[in-house]
Write an enzyme that holds these catalytic residues in place. Sequence first.
Site, PDB file in Angstrom:
ATOM      1  N   SER A 154      69.732  42.834  16.145  1.00 44.98           N
ATOM      2  CA  SER A 154      71.020  43.344  16.651  1.00 44.98           C
ATOM      3  C   SER A 154      72.103  42.335  16.305  1.00 44.98           C
ATOM      4  CB  SER A 154      70.940  43.478  18.174  1.00 44.98           C
ATOM      5  OG  SER A 154      72.224  43.646  18.740  1.00 44.98           O
ATOM      6  N   TYR A 167      68.487  41.264  27.010  1.00 42.03           N
ATOM      7  CA  TYR A 167      68.559  41.884  25.675  1.00 42.03           C
ATOM      8  C   TYR A 167      68.981  40.854  24.622  1.00 42.03           C
ATOM      9  CZ  TYR A 167      69.832  45.380  22.121  1.00 42.03           C
ATOM     10  OH  TYR A 167      69.930  46.116  20.961  1.00 42.03           O
TER      11      TYR A 167
HETATM   12  C1  BGC Z   1      73.060  47.564  21.450  1.00 40.46           C
HETATM   13  C2  BGC Z   1      74.133  48.606  21.664  1.00 40.46           C
HETATM   14  C3  BGC Z   1      75.513  48.022  21.369  1.00 40.46           C
HETATM   15  C4  BGC Z   1      75.524  47.307  20.026  1.00 40.46           C
HETATM   16  C5  BGC Z   1      76.848  46.588  19.780  1.00 40.46           C
HETATM   17  C6  BGC Z   1      73.205  47.001  20.071  1.00 40.46           C
HETATM   18  O1  BGC Z   1      72.185  46.079  19.794  1.00 40.46           O
HETATM   19  O2  BGC Z   1      71.782  48.149  21.645  1.00 40.46           O
HETATM   20  O3  BGC Z   1      74.083  49.075  23.005  1.00 40.46           O
HETATM   21  O4  BGC Z   1      76.469  49.069  21.343  1.00 40.46           O
HETATM   22  O5  BGC Z   1      74.473  46.365  19.955  1.00 40.46           O
HETATM   23  O6  BGC Z   1      77.274  45.837  20.884  1.00 40.46           O
END
Ligand code: BGC
Length: 269
Positions: A154, A167
Amino acid sequence: MEISLRNQLAVVTGASSGIGSGIAKSLANAGATVIINHSSERSVEEAQAVLKEITDAGGRGMTYQCDVSKEDQVIKMFQDTVSQFGTVDILINNAGIQKDAKFTEMTLDQWNAVIGVNLTGQFLCAREAIKEFLRRGIDPSRSIACGKIIHISSVHEIIPWAGHANYASSKGAIRMLMQTLAQEYGADKIRVNSICPGAIQTPINKDAWSTPEALNSLLNLIPYNRIGLPQDIGNLAAFLASDLADYITGTSIFVDGGMTTFESFSTGG
Ligand code: BGC
């Protein structure tokens, strides 16, 4: 230049919806047979719908239920896949969840659930995939590499994210997992990379795009001024898994419309 994954078998975790389903379709489109992994009974129908789309378009695949945070289930998924299809060539470590909470209110269950799927799940699947790659060895009729792993990380691998400590921690750790594996198995010709998506329109971030106000404020973070689509990630995954990307290993590629340029600095700093 044709991206070809012909004769190759790809396991895509968390493929019943969102980014995973987009990747499964792209890989199938490039000729791979795709295992559409999904986590529970609740996602059976969605997974079957992804498979139907793939087979209707002339592709091949199979759905497979397995919670990637559970060691016995992951081992069985790889055993069953190898006994049915012979081997595994590509692992897309995609399954991921969010359990958001202000840090002082975050429960241990919320922490463990996110680390369990997003990080431990990627560890377990990568371990079983690499064992199978090494058992098979290089087969030039499939690929010049012995195996390919793509971790779906991410932008929060590098962007801190208030209210999402579990996360962001899981994604930061994926970078070290990915680079360590690339280093440890480079000589065996196993390529390991991460794709770091920005805001992609999927169920995980529905709150961020489902109203005009939310979408507007999201777009303030994206210089390219559009939300991403699962296909944007699928396109790169197919390329990275193919022999066209044979010299790419140990790196994170951001697919984020420029989010990691830190748009908020365009008028300040
Ligand atoms: C998340 C999303 C978020 C995006 C940008 C992703 O890894 O799961 O919820 O919109 O990152 O912030």
